[in-house]
Design a protein around this motif. Structure first.
Motif, PDB file in Angstrom:
ATOM      1  N   PHE A 151       0.852  -1.194   0.000  1.00 13.51           N
ATOM      2  CA  PHE A 151       0.000   0.000   0.000  1.00 13.51           C
ATOM      3  C   PHE A 151       0.887   1.244   0.000  1.00 13.51           C
ATOM      4  CE2 PHE A 151       0.404   1.431   4.430  1.00 13.51           C
ATOM      5  CZ  PHE A 151       0.885   0.294   5.055  1.00 13.51           C
ATOM      6  N   GLY A 152       0.267   2.416   0.063  1.00 17.20           N
ATOM      7  CA  GLY A 152       1.038   3.671   0.100  1.00 17.20           C
ATOM      8  C   GLY A 152       1.629   4.026  -1.257  1.00 17.20           C
ATOM      9  N   ASN A 199       0.054   4.084  -5.104  1.00 15.45           N
ATOM     10  CA  ASN A 199      -1.073   5.025  -5.179  1.00 15.45           C
ATOM     11  C   ASN A 199      -0.932   6.074  -6.279  1.00 15.45           C
ATOM     12  OD1 ASN A 199       0.747   6.890  -4.112  1.00 15.45           O
ATOM     13  ND2 ASN A 199      -0.178   6.939  -2.078  1.00 15.45           N
ATOM     14  N   SER A 218      10.855   6.229  -2.585  1.00 18.05           N
ATOM     15  CA  SER A 218       9.775   6.046  -1.589  1.00 18.05           C
ATOM     16  C   SER A 218       9.973   4.721  -0.860  1.00 18.05           C
ATOM     17  CB  SER A 218       8.404   5.953  -2.268  1.00 18.05           C
ATOM     18  OG  SER A 218       8.068   7.140  -2.896  1.00 18.05           O
ATOM     19  N   ASP A 219       9.539   4.705   0.382  1.00 22.54           N
ATOM     20  CA  ASP A 219       9.625   3.437   1.098  1.00 22.54           C
ATOM     21  C   ASP A 219       8.550   2.475   0.578  1.00 22.54           C
ATOM     22  OD1 ASP A 219       7.518   4.824   2.063  1.00 22.54           O
ATOM     23  OD2 ASP A 219       7.900   4.427   4.168  1.00 22.54           O
ATOM     24  N   ALA A 252      -5.729   0.389   4.714  1.00 20.25           N
ATOM     25  CA  ALA A 252      -4.635   1.057   3.990  1.00 20.25           C
ATOM     26  C   ALA A 252      -4.589   0.589   2.540  1.00 20.25           C
ATOM     27  CB  ALA A 252      -3.307   0.777   4.686  1.00 20.25           C
ATOM     28  N   ASN A 268      -7.552   2.366   0.871  1.00 25.40           N
ATOM     29  CA  ASN A 268      -7.393   3.808   0.601  1.00 25.40           C
ATOM     30  C   ASN A 268      -6.293   4.058  -0.432  1.00 25.40           C
ATOM     31  OD1 ASN A 268      -4.917   4.325   2.091  1.00 25.40           O
ATOM     32  ND2 ASN A 268      -6.106   4.357   3.993  1.00 25.40           N
ATOM     33  N   THR A 269      -5.351   3.117  -0.549  1.00 26.26           N
ATOM     34  CA  THR A 269      -4.337   3.226  -1.612  1.00 26.26           C
ATOM     35  C   THR A 269      -5.009   3.074  -2.980  1.00 26.26           C
ATOM     36  OG1 THR A 269      -2.593   2.412  -0.179  1.00 26.26           O
ATOM     37  CG2 THR A 269      -2.241   2.151  -2.542  1.00 26.26           C
ATOM     38  N   LYS A 297       3.950  17.362  -2.708  1.00 28.61           N
ATOM     39  CA  LYS A 297       4.818  16.491  -1.907  1.00 28.61           C
ATOM     40  C   LYS A 297       6.226  17.078  -1.808  1.00 28.61           C
ATOM     41  CE  LYS A 297       4.471  11.931  -1.673  1.00 28.61           C
ATOM     42  NZ  LYS A 297       4.244  10.489  -1.974  1.00 28.61           N
ATOM     43  N   LYS A 357       7.822  18.432   1.897  1.00 28.04           N
ATOM     44  CA  LYS A 357       9.089  17.861   2.385  1.00 28.04           C
ATOM     45  C   LYS A 357      10.110  18.978   2.548  1.00 28.04           C
ATOM     46  CE  LYS A 357       8.214  13.302   0.357  1.00 28.04           C
ATOM     47  NZ  LYS A 357       7.487  12.666   1.436  1.00 28.04           N
ATOM     48  N   ASN A 390       6.031  17.663   6.839  1.00 29.33           N
ATOM     49  CA  ASN A 390       5.570  16.338   6.406  1.00 29.33           C
ATOM     50  C   ASN A 390       6.202  15.256   7.280  1.00 29.33           C
ATOM     51  OD1 ASN A 390       6.226  14.305   3.440  1.00 29.33           O
ATOM     52  ND2 ASN A 390       4.456  14.256   4.758  1.00 29.33           N
ATOM     53  N   SER A 395       1.121  13.664   7.560  1.00 30.35           N
ATOM     54  CA  SER A 395       1.635  12.665   6.616  1.00 30.35           C
ATOM     55  C   SER A 395       1.254  13.029   5.179  1.00 30.35           C
ATOM     56  CB  SER A 395       1.040  11.297   6.951  1.00 30.35           C
ATOM     57  OG  SER A 395      -0.361  11.325   6.767  1.00 30.35           O
ATOM     58  N   SER A 396       1.966  12.431   4.218  1.00 26.86           N
ATOM     59  CA  SER A 396       1.648  12.658   2.799  1.00 26.86           C
ATOM     60  C   SER A 396       0.193  12.297   2.520  1.00 26.86           C
ATOM     61  CB  SER A 396       2.534  11.784   1.909  1.00 26.86           C
ATOM     62  OG  SER A 396       3.875  12.070   2.147  1.00 26.86           O
ATOM     63  N   TYR A 397      -0.260  11.225   3.146  1.00 23.31           N
ATOM     64  CA  TYR A 397      -1.648  10.781   2.974  1.00 23.31           C
ATOM     65  C   TYR A 397      -2.614  11.929   3.301  1.00 23.31           C
ATOM     66  CZ  TYR A 397      -5.807   7.881   3.997  1.00 23.31           C
ATOM     67  OH  TYR A 397      -7.065   7.328   4.042  1.00 23.31           O
ATOM     68  N   TYR A 426     -12.493   8.661  12.045  1.00 20.70           N
ATOM     69  CA  TYR A 426     -11.068   8.792  12.324  1.00 20.70           C
ATOM     70  C   TYR A 426     -10.532  10.085  11.723  1.00 20.70           C
ATOM     71  CZ  TYR A 426      -6.101   7.693  12.336  1.00 20.70           C
ATOM     72  OH  TYR A 426      -4.758   7.740  12.516  1.00 20.70           O
ATOM     73  N   VAL A 481      -7.538  11.897  10.410  1.00 22.47           N
ATOM     74  CA  VAL A 481      -6.180  11.680   9.896  1.00 22.47           C
ATOM     75  C   VAL A 481      -5.224  12.773  10.400  1.00 22.47           C
ATOM     76  CG1 VAL A 481      -4.841  11.592   7.727  1.00 22.47           C
ATOM     77  CG2 VAL A 481      -7.066  10.475   7.848  1.00 22.47           C
TER      78      VAL A 481
HETATM   79  P1  ATP Z   1       5.451   8.977   1.113  1.00 25.15           P
HETATM   80  O1  ATP Z   1       5.959   8.924  -0.282  1.00 25.15           O
HETATM   81  O2  ATP Z   1       5.688  10.319   1.783  1.00 25.15           O
HETATM   82  O3  ATP Z   1       5.840   7.798   1.966  1.00 25.15           O
HETATM   83  P2  ATP Z   1       2.810   7.769   0.965  1.00 25.15           P
HETATM   84  O4  ATP Z   1       1.916   7.957  -0.241  1.00 25.15           O
HETATM   85  O5  ATP Z   1       3.360   6.400   1.183  1.00 25.15           O
HETATM   86  O6  ATP Z   1       3.871   8.925   0.943  1.00 25.15           O
HETATM   87  P3  ATP Z   1       2.013   7.911   3.674  1.00 25.15           P
HETATM   88  O7  ATP Z   1       1.610   9.180   4.351  1.00 25.15           O
HETATM   89  O8  ATP Z   1       3.294   7.265   4.028  1.00 25.15           O
HETATM   90  O9  ATP Z   1       1.908   8.198   2.150  1.00 25.15           O
HETATM   91  O10 ATP Z   1       0.795   6.924   3.838  1.00 25.15           O
HETATM   92  C1  ATP Z   1       0.818   5.577   3.434  1.00 25.15           C
HETATM   93  C2  ATP Z   1      -0.416   4.925   4.017  1.00 25.15           C
HETATM   94  O11 ATP Z   1      -0.348   5.010   5.433  1.00 25.15           O
HETATM   95  C3  ATP Z   1      -1.725   5.548   3.606  1.00 25.15           C
HETATM   96  O12 ATP Z   1      -2.242   4.910   2.464  1.00 25.15           O
HETATM   97  C4  ATP Z   1      -2.584   5.366   4.833  1.00 25.15           C
HETATM   98  O13 ATP Z   1      -3.228   4.130   4.781  1.00 25.15           O
HETATM   99  C5  ATP Z   1      -1.620   5.311   5.978  1.00 25.15           C
HETATM  100  N1  ATP Z   1      -1.560   6.581   6.714  1.00 25.15           N
HETATM  101  C6  ATP Z   1      -0.669   7.575   6.590  1.00 25.15           C
HETATM  102  N2  ATP Z   1      -0.914   8.573   7.424  1.00 25.15           N
HETATM  103  C7  ATP Z   1      -1.993   8.222   8.138  1.00 25.15           C
HETATM  104  C8  ATP Z   1      -2.745   8.824   9.194  1.00 25.15           C
HETATM  105  N3  ATP Z   1      -2.441  10.015   9.713  1.00 25.15           N
HETATM  106  N4  ATP Z   1      -3.777   8.134   9.665  1.00 25.15           N
HETATM  107  C9  ATP Z   1      -4.103   6.934   9.171  1.00 25.15           C
HETATM  108  N5  ATP Z   1      -3.455   6.321   8.186  1.00 25.15           N
HETATM  109  C10 ATP Z   1      -2.413   6.936   7.673  1.00 25.15           C
END
Ligand code: ATP
Ligand code: MG
Length: 369
Positions: free
Chosen positions: A64-65, A69, A76-77, A143, A146-147, A168, A172, A177, A185-187, A328, A330
């Motif tokens: 996911f993530g 997405n 990216s991790d 997750a 939502n991805t 993004k 950063k 971020n 978070s990016s999300y 919830y 975020v």
């Molecule tokens: P990046 O490239 O910065 O890692 P990313 O698209 O992976 O960006 P993240 O913010 O790491 O985005 O989010 C990855 C997943 O983690 C999301 O799809 C979501 O399910 C979950 N997530 C991130 N932040 C939250 C939050 N505040 N609450 C709930 N779930 C979150």
């Protein structure tokens, strides 16, 4: 800031910005084999999970993530989660994830560490072969959904991805971020962006994918209940065992349906530069954070409204409704003083862009305080 905008500005400077935004995405987005390469890592890790027998048979590893997405970068991790077959008992989650950490170390993963007591336990490591930073959490089906939702929004129109890559880079660079420092978070930022793109003046850039029926015939916001009910997908709530979360959203099937979504987006003809400036203006000057919730819901939700959000704390800060887990917030990780900083950053960003500063100035490192 000393700058009070009189409505949004549209200037030729923003045409130049559009070109910069497009170039930024070209430079930041990963190559065509990105998802395939990451899938290969997932397959290797799935094999470890299956062979090591720490989890019931049938346990699946999902990605996911940002690896999936539409907003990822080469560095990216790789976020993954384990889905244990429904009804199987894994015992103490902390213990079983501890065993996973040992298995991964034995199988050549590097820098393995774990947060075992978190709401969702997580193991972090670097893949020994590709050196990609990975993390594996336990039972995080929302997750994955939502991805998929964000990926579908990303596919609606190229401007969604162009603007998201610029945002993004900006968050950063401006150091807003980092959830562990009390910022977002990016999300969270991508949800803020989609909320705005659903409300752009004139015609929305993206529709509301959760209120388009599975048998959509062209116009959004008409939910055809019978069909939709049949397609509802429910997922176990992460903290309430007896409750399930509706994870339905419209997924276009095939080129024709994808084309229909694109046609809808094209009704809005604003450039990415203008839209990015509009996004900054919206959250810098227009959005009433005290009163409203950032949400993908078709209505503007009020924080103190009785209804879906009535039990949320009516604080002064940032409230972002999760698209599926609707109770919830975020934005709950965002500290109040950091929220004020984030708001100032939105206002600064608008000023920089409309004064012709461009992406480089937008993404300048903040001055030390
Ligand atoms: P990046 O490239 O910065 O890692 P990313 O698209 O992976 O960006 P993240 O913010 O790491 O985005 O989010 C990855 C997943 O983690 C999301 O799809 C979501 O399910 C979950 N997530 C991130 N932040 C939250 C939050 N505040 N609450 C709930 N779930 C979150
Ligand atoms: Mg991530």
């Amino acid at each position: 800031l000393g700058f009070v905008p009189r409505g949004r500005q549209r200037t030729p400077k923003l045409d130049k910005l559009t070109k910069e935004i497009q170039l930024n995405m070209k430079n930041s987005a990963p190559g065509p084999t990105f998802e395939q390469d990451r899938e290969a890592v997932r397959v290797r890790l799935q094999d470890i999970v299956t062979r090591c027998n720490s989890f019931p048979s049938g346990t699946e590893l999902h990605v996911f993530g940002s690896s999936k997405n539409g907003f990822g970068a080469p560095n990216s991790d790789l976020d993954m989660c384990l889905a244990v077959p429904e009804g199987s008992d894994i015992g103490d989650p902390a213990q079983v994830m501890g065993r996973l950490a040992e298995d991964l170390e034995r199988e050549g993963m590097l820098e393995v560490s774990a947060r075992l007591t978190a709401r969702i336990p997580i193991v972090m490591f670097t893949d020994g072969l590709t050196k990609i930073e990975c993390d594996i959490s336990l039972q995080n089906p929302l997750a994955v959904h939502n991805t998929g939702l964000l990926a579908t929004y990303a596919g609606c129109d190229v401007r969604v991805r162009e603007i998201a890559y610029a945002v993004k880079r900006w968050v950063k660079a401006r150091e807003i971020n980092s959830p562990s420092d009390g910022t977002l978070s990016s999300y969270g930022y991508v949800l803020m962006l989609i909320h705005y793109l659903q409300r752009t003046p004139g015609s929305p850039v993206v529709p509301n994918l959760q209120s388009i029926a599975a048998s959509w015939s062209g116009e959004p916001s008409k939910v055809y209940e019978g069909e939709r009910e049949a397609k509802l997908r429910y997922v176990q709530h992460p903290t309430e065992p007896n409750s399930r979360v509706n994870c339905y959203y419209y997924k276009p099937k095939g080129e024709k349906e994808r084309g229909r979504l694109k046609d809808l987006s094209m009704r809005n003809r604003e450039s990415s530069g203008n839209l990015l400036a509009g996004f900054f203006h919206y959250y810098g000057f227009e959005f009433d954070f005290r009163k409203h919730v950032v949400s993908l819901s078709p209505q503007m939700l009020e924080k103190d409204l009785m209804g879906e959000v009535h039990c949320w704390p009516c604080h002064l800060g940032l409230t972002i409704q999760d698209p599926f887990e609707t109770f919830y917030n975020v934005g709950h990780v965002v500290k109040l003083w950091q929220f004020h900083r984030i708001r100032r950053e939105f206002a600064r960003a608008y000023t920089v862009l409309t004064e012709g500063g461009g992406l480089d100035m937008l993404c300048e490192k903040p001055e030390e305080v």
